[in-house]
Write a protein that holds these residues in place. Structure first.
Motif, PDB file in Angstrom:
ATOM      1  N   ILE A 143       0.835  -1.201   0.000  1.00 24.90           N
ATOM      2  CA  ILE A 143       0.000   0.000   0.000  1.00 24.90           C
ATOM      3  C   ILE A 143       0.869   1.249   0.000  1.00 24.90           C
ATOM      4  N   ALA A 144       1.850   1.287   0.885  1.00 22.38           N
ATOM      5  CA  ALA A 144       2.719   2.458   0.983  1.00 22.38           C
ATOM      6  C   ALA A 144       3.461   2.702  -0.324  1.00 22.38           C
ATOM      7  N   ALA A 145       3.902   1.624  -0.982  1.00 21.34           N
ATOM      8  CA  ALA A 145       4.607   1.773  -2.251  1.00 21.34           C
ATOM      9  C   ALA A 145       3.699   2.353  -3.329  1.00 21.34           C
ATOM     10  N   ALA A 146       2.441   1.898  -3.364  1.00 20.98           N
ATOM     11  CA  ALA A 146       1.499   2.426  -4.356  1.00 20.98           C
ATOM     12  C   ALA A 146       1.258   3.917  -4.138  1.00 20.98           C
ATOM     13  N   VAL A 147       1.079   4.314  -2.889  1.00 20.61           N
ATOM     14  CA  VAL A 147       0.855   5.730  -2.581  1.00 20.61           C
ATOM     15  C   VAL A 147       2.087   6.547  -2.940  1.00 20.61           C
TER      16      VAL A 147
END
Length: 254
Positions: free
Chosen positions: A129-133
């Motif tokens: 999730i953090a990587a996508a954001v």
């Protein structure tokens, strides 16, 4: 003056189904987490929600979830980190398109339901999730539970993490939310929700179901828009926060 953000999950209607009271709720919050079509929402609803947020000066965030319309995104679904990354990036991009056409800045991302709960304890999901954001826009805020794997992953990805507490959910002694299957896990009484919101904003704690005071260092407080009585709870919360000298405002750069 103490300042706290008040956020709500919105834009969760889809097709012929109406969920929540967005028109009444939007003027009462400072941040709107807008569903992106996977657990709720559809293109027309997303556009209306963004326009409504613009009308009331409310900060807009993406609210990505599992592909689970039938379960409203509250069922955990087995997905690989690559699938989580792609689904979250897809949903952020969809909402960002409506924000761009309506002249509204996309300000934050908050995962929904089971995805949020899984990311709190599963480092692989949290990192996806953090990587996508971060790959979409490293300037976005990421809403996360205090002390969670999601908070840690967001910080490691260089994101500005905003710790979140809940006004209308009961906490366990370990600082996690009581499962929705437990009686009393949702605070439906407006006075109880308002008291918990003020406790978070002013003392940085919540009172657990077992009576202990639990630290909850949060900069944003969520009230669920799909719960019955959400409008009355929000009104009571705003009144109580104002009486306590707390300003309600969206997160900003420090």
């Amino acid at each position: 003056m103490t300042r706290i953000d008040l956020n709500c999950d919105m834009g969760e209607s889809f097709g012929a189904y109406t969920i929540g009271a967005d028109e009444e709720i939007m003027p009462l919050v400072s941040s709107a987490n807008i569903a992106c079509g996977f657990h709720g929402g559809d293109p027309l609803v997303m556009r209306r929600a963004v326009r409504l947020a613009r009308k009331h000066g409310v900060a807009v965030g993406a609210h990505p979830g599992y592909r689970d319309l039938a379960g409203f995104g509250r069922r955990s679904i087995a997905c690989s980190p690559d699938e989580i990354y792609g689904d979250v990036l897809y949903q952020i991009g969809a909402l960002a398109a409506f924000c761009k056409t309506e002249g509204v800045a996309l300000r934050h991302v908050k995962p929904h339901g089971a995805l949020y709960n899984t990311a709190a304890v599963d480092p692989a999901v949290a990192r996806a999730i953090a990587a996508a954001v971060a790959d979409f826009d490293r300037g976005l805020f990421l809403f996360a539970p205090p002390g969670s794997a999601l908070e840690e992953a967001g910080a490691a990805a260089g994101l500005r993490v905003v710790r979140e507490a809940f006004a209308d959910r009961r906490y366990a002694a370990d600082g996690t939310l009581l499962p929705r299957s437990r009686p009393g896990s949702v605070l439906r009484d407006p006075g109880e929700a308002a008291a918990q919101a003020c406790q978070v904003a002013c003392a940085g704690t919540v009172t657990a179901a077992t009576g202990e005071e639990v630290p909850v260092a949060a900069r944003t407080i969520c009230v669920h828009g799909d719960h019955d009585g959400a409008v009355e709870r929000l009104r009571r919360i705003r009144e109580s926060l104002a009486a306590a000298g707390v300003e309600v405002a969206a997160p900003h750069l420090d």
